[in-house]
Scaffold this motif. Structure first.
Motif, PDB file in Angstrom:
ATOM      1  N   LEU A  90       0.709  -1.368   0.001  1.00 32.35           N
ATOM      2  CA  LEU A  90      -0.019   0.031  -0.027  1.00 32.35           C
ATOM      3  C   LEU A  90       0.938   1.284  -0.124  1.00 32.35           C
ATOM      4  CD1 LEU A  90      -3.048  -1.038   2.258  1.00 32.35           C
ATOM      5  CD2 LEU A  90      -2.404  -0.572  -0.531  1.00 32.35           C
ATOM      6  N   ASP A  91       1.616   1.129   0.758  1.00 29.46           N
ATOM      7  CA  ASP A  91       2.283   2.862   1.076  1.00 29.46           C
ATOM      8  C   ASP A  91       3.503   3.031  -0.735  1.00 29.46           C
ATOM      9  OD1 ASP A  91       2.545   2.594   3.308  1.00 29.46           O
ATOM     10  OD2 ASP A  91       4.526   2.007   3.922  1.00 29.46           O
ATOM     11  N   LEU A  92       3.986   1.439  -1.112  1.00 32.96           N
ATOM     12  CA  LEU A  92       4.520   1.895  -2.710  1.00 32.96           C
ATOM     13  C   LEU A  92       3.770   2.443  -3.457  1.00 32.96           C
ATOM     14  CD1 LEU A  92       7.271   1.170  -4.306  1.00 32.96           C
ATOM     15  CD2 LEU A  92       6.605  -0.799  -4.440  1.00 32.96           C
ATOM     16  N   SER A  93       2.320   1.736  -3.450  1.00 29.26           N
ATOM     17  CA  SER A  93       0.999   2.181  -4.446  1.00 29.26           C
ATOM     18  C   SER A  93       0.887   3.291  -4.137  1.00 29.26           C
ATOM     19  CB  SER A  93      -0.010   1.646  -4.491  1.00 29.26           C
ATOM     20  OG  SER A  93       0.320   0.185  -4.109  1.00 29.26           O
ATOM     21  N   LYS A  94       1.089   3.947  -2.814  1.00 31.56           N
ATOM     22  CA  LYS A  94       0.660   5.840  -2.909  1.00 31.56           C
ATOM     23  C   LYS A  94       1.825   6.469  -2.819  1.00 31.56           C
ATOM     24  CE  LYS A  94      -2.487   4.498   1.264  1.00 31.56           C
ATOM     25  NZ  LYS A  94      -3.061   4.519   2.535  1.00 31.56           N
ATOM     26  N   MET A  95       2.890   6.002  -3.151  1.00 36.42           N
ATOM     27  CA  MET A  95       4.347   6.506  -3.015  1.00 36.42           C
ATOM     28  C   MET A  95       4.214   6.991  -4.786  1.00 36.42           C
ATOM     29  SD  MET A  95       7.452   5.286  -0.822  1.00 36.42           S
ATOM     30  CE  MET A  95       7.026   5.391   0.979  1.00 36.42           C
ATOM     31  N   GLU A  96       3.757   6.094  -5.579  1.00 32.14           N
ATOM     32  CA  GLU A  96       3.749   5.677  -7.121  1.00 32.14           C
ATOM     33  C   GLU A  96       2.744   6.589  -7.730  1.00 32.14           C
ATOM     34  OE1 GLU A  96       4.390   1.997  -7.878  1.00 32.14           O
ATOM     35  OE2 GLU A  96       5.546   1.283  -7.930  1.00 32.14           O
ATOM     36  N   ALA A  97       1.401   6.881  -6.366  1.00 39.22           N
ATOM     37  CA  ALA A  97       0.075   6.917  -7.364  1.00 39.22           C
ATOM     38  C   ALA A  97       0.640   9.015  -7.124  1.00 39.22           C
ATOM     39  CB  ALA A  97      -0.278   7.135  -7.300  1.00 39.22           C
ATOM     40  N   GLY A  98       1.319   9.140  -6.077  1.00 42.72           N
ATOM     41  CA  GLY A  98       1.772  10.769  -5.762  1.00 42.72           C
ATOM     42  C   GLY A  98       0.928  10.636  -4.626  1.00 42.72           C
ATOM     43  N   MET A  99       0.446  10.250  -3.590  1.00 43.33           N
ATOM     44  CA  MET A  99      -0.457   9.921  -2.741  1.00 43.33           C
ATOM     45  C   MET A  99      -0.267  10.804  -1.356  1.00 43.33           C
ATOM     46  SD  MET A  99      -3.679   8.216  -4.005  1.00 43.33           S
ATOM     47  CE  MET A  99      -4.968   8.368  -2.295  1.00 43.33           C
ATOM     48  N   ILE A 100       1.040   9.749  -0.985  1.00 42.96           N
ATOM     49  CA  ILE A 100       1.380  10.132   0.045  1.00 42.96           C
ATOM     50  C   ILE A 100       2.200  11.688   0.853  1.00 42.96           C
ATOM     51  CG2 ILE A 100       3.913   9.725   1.247  1.00 42.96           C
ATOM     52  CD1 ILE A 100       2.338   7.460   1.302  1.00 42.96           C
ATOM     53  N   ARG A 101       1.850  12.099   1.738  1.00 44.11           N
ATOM     54  CA  ARG A 101       2.206  13.574   1.776  1.00 44.11           C
ATOM     55  C   ARG A 101       3.073  13.653   2.645  1.00 44.11           C
ATOM     56  NH1 ARG A 101      -3.103  16.810   2.548  1.00 44.11           N
ATOM     57  NH2 ARG A 101      -4.675  16.487   0.796  1.00 44.11           N
ATOM     58  N   TYR A 102       4.231  14.207   2.569  1.00 46.07           N
ATOM     59  CA  TYR A 102       4.912  14.607   3.135  1.00 46.07           C
ATOM     60  C   TYR A 102       5.581  15.890   3.832  1.00 46.07           C
ATOM     61  CZ  TYR A 102       8.116  11.006   0.356  1.00 46.07           C
ATOM     62  OH  TYR A 102       8.047   9.521  -0.129  1.00 46.07           O
ATOM     63  N   ASN A 103       5.889  15.629   5.029  1.00 43.68           N
ATOM     64  CA  ASN A 103       6.113  16.511   6.304  1.00 43.68           C
ATOM     65  C   ASN A 103       7.514  17.337   6.839  1.00 43.68           C
ATOM     66  OD1 ASN A 103       5.492  19.026   8.022  1.00 43.68           O
ATOM     67  ND2 ASN A 103       5.596  17.306   9.852  1.00 43.68           N
ATOM     68  N   PHE A 104       8.334  17.601   5.801  1.00 41.64           N
ATOM     69  CA  PHE A 104       9.063  18.754   5.233  1.00 41.64           C
ATOM     70  C   PHE A 104       9.136  20.043   6.899  1.00 41.64           C
ATOM     71  CE2 PHE A 104       8.760  16.934   1.518  1.00 41.64           C
ATOM     72  CZ  PHE A 104       9.991  15.720   0.756  1.00 41.64           C
ATOM     73  N   VAL A 105      10.123  19.237   7.504  1.00 46.50           N
ATOM     74  CA  VAL A 105      10.226  20.930   8.353  1.00 46.50           C
ATOM     75  C   VAL A 105      11.886  20.192   9.217  1.00 46.50           C
ATOM     76  CG1 VAL A 105       8.128  20.615   9.623  1.00 46.50           C
ATOM     77  CG2 VAL A 105       9.832  19.055  10.411  1.00 46.50           C
ATOM     78  N   PRO A 106      12.811  21.250   9.488  1.00 42.95           N
ATOM     79  CA  PRO A 106      13.605  21.389   9.985  1.00 42.95           C
ATOM     80  C   PRO A 106      13.586  20.371  11.365  1.00 42.95           C
ATOM     81  CG  PRO A 106      13.749  23.139   9.296  1.00 42.95           C
ATOM     82  CD  PRO A 106      12.115  22.913   9.478  1.00 42.95           C
ATOM     83  N   SER A 107      14.891  18.687  11.085  1.00 44.98           N
ATOM     84  CA  SER A 107      14.523  17.769  12.189  1.00 44.98           C
ATOM     85  C   SER A 107      15.923  17.637  12.418  1.00 44.98           C
ATOM     86  CB  SER A 107      13.600  16.936  11.500  1.00 44.98           C
ATOM     87  OG  SER A 107      12.623  17.071  10.684  1.00 44.98           O
ATOM     88  N   ASP A 108      16.045  16.914  13.548  1.00 46.82           N
ATOM     89  CA  ASP A 108      18.217  17.022  14.040  1.00 46.82           C
ATOM     90  C   ASP A 108      17.732  15.333  13.459  1.00 46.82           C
ATOM     91  OD1 ASP A 108      19.803  16.024  15.547  1.00 46.82           O
ATOM     92  OD2 ASP A 108      18.868  16.320  17.863  1.00 46.82           O
ATOM     93  N   ILE A 109      18.483  14.745  13.059  1.00 43.51           N
ATOM     94  CA  ILE A 109      18.500  13.371  12.298  1.00 43.51           C
ATOM     95  C   ILE A 109      19.278  12.688  13.406  1.00 43.51           C
ATOM     96  CG2 ILE A 109      20.585  14.159  11.487  1.00 43.51           C
ATOM     97  CD1 ILE A 109      19.354  12.090   9.087  1.00 43.51           C
ATOM     98  N   ASN A 110      20.397  13.803  14.203  1.00 40.12           N
ATOM     99  CA  ASN A 110      20.406  12.236  15.053  1.00 40.12           C
ATOM    100  C   ASN A 110      19.898  11.449  16.128  1.00 40.12           C
ATOM    101  OD1 ASN A 110      23.582  13.458  15.627  1.00 40.12           O
ATOM    102  ND2 ASN A 110      22.129  15.499  15.350  1.00 40.12           N
ATOM    103  N   ILE A 111      18.668  12.183  16.408  1.00 40.13           N
ATOM    104  CA  ILE A 111      17.172  10.978  17.012  1.00 40.13           C
ATOM    105  C   ILE A 111      16.295  10.426  16.146  1.00 40.13           C
ATOM    106  CG2 ILE A 111      15.134  11.899  17.645  1.00 40.13           C
ATOM    107  CD1 ILE A 111      15.837  15.189  18.782  1.00 40.13           C
TER     108      ILE A 111
END
Length: 499
Positions: free
Chosen positions: A332-353
């Motif tokens: 389901l995740d891959l199908s949504k990604m290929e269809a452009g249905m996954i929303r991304y929440n781009f925010v400044p984040s601490d990658i160490n965590i």
């Protein structure tokens, strides 16, 4: 005003003619284009060859004329002058001594002179030369009349005067002939120069046309083929939404049209497959969730006490249900990604965590195989503009694969560093490695490389494909480096800022 209208009309006619020629050329096949171009080149070469042969014949005629007539005439004149001098000596000796030997020598030279004079008359081709020769004949035949009884001194004076006149006449003929030779040589030089220049010009035109024709034909073939090559490579990567626009109606144009039709059909098949998988996965997830919950209730004893053997069977059922649910979620995740249905929440984040949380989730699984799992960073990494949950999913997929394919007692390390406004992440393991020919296709959907391990450790082949989608959406890239028996290293790069 009338001149302007006439100019515009002429320009329009020229433009329309050029357009018709262009359309005609685009409608020709590659074979026809090559034949036309080569025929034009051959035509130019033939023109140069015919012109060169014609000039060579002309130059040959000039040189033959010089050798067979002009040089021969001069040689005869020189020989006749020498004969005159010899005759003069013989005549003078005869008049002084009266010896018949000198008269005989004089007569022999006279016969030679008559032959040379006949040859000279044949070679003479101008009125001036013919007049000079006729004048010489009268002087000569008068000179050859020997009168032994006449006054010797008077004859000597007369002979000397005649000899000077005859020699001057022959020298005059020579001078005239040399002038003719000079004129012919100038004509020879001018003709040769003109021929060389014209041949050079035609040859240069043929050369430039040949180079230009070869360039445009090569470009008209190589550029579409290069585009086809690039688009075919994109199709090989799974991107079926490709199109090629080529105006020509030749074989390359037909190939491009066939390519576009193929892409359309592949894209349609891919869409239908994705919809089918998504629908099936969605329909499977609800009953599987119910089965898992029912299994948990049985394990908790809600339906009554279970035996130890039943507990083992229920645990197996639970593990397999979890696997099925994870597979379906991946679908389901891959199908949504290929269809452009996954929303991304781009925010400044601490990658160490993100690294620490992903390692914490995998640590128990690593400890069960006694695998040494470490996070190795030289310093605290900077804040990254990203969707932290999606990058955590990438890390979990990479780490779970590393644990799965690393034998007991192995090592896994996560290495990260910043460089050129990017963050570089590596997940290294000491597993059995991946063959070089499989390193590119492992990121494709449903690709599982045969490593010779137990088939129970295999998954759906979607984890790396999902990771690639997430990283590419972050404007990054992901790849793998590995050698059989030496372990594998999965790397990905993320920009600190997107855009």
């Amino acid at each position: 005003m009338g001149d302007m209208a006439a100019y515009i009309k002429q320009f329009t006619i020229s433009f329309n003619f050029t357009k018709r020629i262009k359309n005609l050329w685009l409608n020709l096949g590659i074979y026809q284009k090559m034949i036309i171009g080569y025929m034009l080149i051959v035509f130019m070469v033939v023109v140069v060859s015919i012109h060169t042969i014609t000039i060579l014949f002309k130059l040959n005629a000039i040189s033959s004329s010089i050798l067979s007539r002009d040089i021969a005439l001069i040689d005869i004149n020189k020989r006749m002058i020498n004969s005159l001098l010899s005759q003069d000596r013989s005549k003078e000796n005869y008049l002084l001594l009266g010896d018949e030997i000198f008269l005989k020598a004089f007569q022999e030279k006279k016969q030679e002179m008559i032959k040379d004079l006949a040859s000279l008359e044949k070679l003479a081709d101008t009125q001036n030369e013919k007049g000079e020769i006729e004048f010489f004949k009268r002087l000569y035949f008068d000179y050859t009349n020997v009168n032994k009884d006449a006054d010797i001194d008077a004859q000597k004076i007369k002979n000397s005067r005649q000899m000077n006149d005859m020699i001057k006449t022959l020298e005059g003929v020579n001078l005239h002939r040399e002038a003719v030779i000079n004129k012919k040589m100038e004509n020879f030089k001018e003709t040769g120069g003109n021929a060389a220049r014209l041949s050079l010009i035609i040859s240069m035109i043929a050369f430039i046309f040949g180079i230009t024709f070869a360039f445009f034909v090569t470009i008209s073939i190589s550029r579409p083929i290069e585009r086809l090559k690039q688009e075919t490579a994109n199709i090989a990567k799974g991107d079926f939404n490709r199109r090629i626009d080529i105006d020509s109606k030749d074989e390359i144009g037909e190939l491009a049209a066939a390519f576009n039709t193929m892409c359309f059909k592949l894209n349609e098949l891919e869409r239908l497959k994705s919809e089918f998988i998504a629908n099936i996965s969605h329909e499977f997830r609800t009953p599987l969730t119910s089965l898992r919950e029912a299994n948990n209730l049985l394990l908790d004893g809600i339906a009554g006490k279970t035996t130890e053997k039943q507990q083992r069977l229920l645990k197996i059922t639970k593990e397999e249900s979890e696997k099925l649910i994870k597979m379906i979620n991946d679908f389901l995740d891959l199908s949504k990604m290929e269809a452009g249905m996954i929303r991304y929440n781009f925010v400044p984040s601490d990658i160490n965590i993100v690294f620490e949380n992903a390692i914490s989730e995998i640590r128990l699984l690593a400890e069960s195989k006694e695998i040494d799992l470490k996070l190795e960073t030289q310093k605290r990494l900077p804040v990254v503009f990203m969707d932290s949950e999606k990058i955590k999913q990438v890390m979990i997929n990479l780490l779970s694969n590393a644990v799965k394919f690393t034998p007991n007692g192995g090592k896994i390390s996560v290495v990260a560093r910043t460089e050129d406004s990017n963050i570089y992440v590596e997940v290294k393991d000491t597993g059995m490695g991946i063959a070089k020919e499989n390193l590119l296709k492992i990121f494709d959907k449903f690709q599982q490389v045969d490593t010779g391990i137990n088939h129970k450790l295999r998954g759906t082949g979607l984890g790396l494909s999902i990771a690639k989608h997430i990283v590419v959406t972050h404007n990054g890239r992901i790849w793998a480096e590995s050698r059989l028996g030496k372990g594998s290293t999965f790397k990905f790069v993320l920009p600190l800022k997107i855009g």
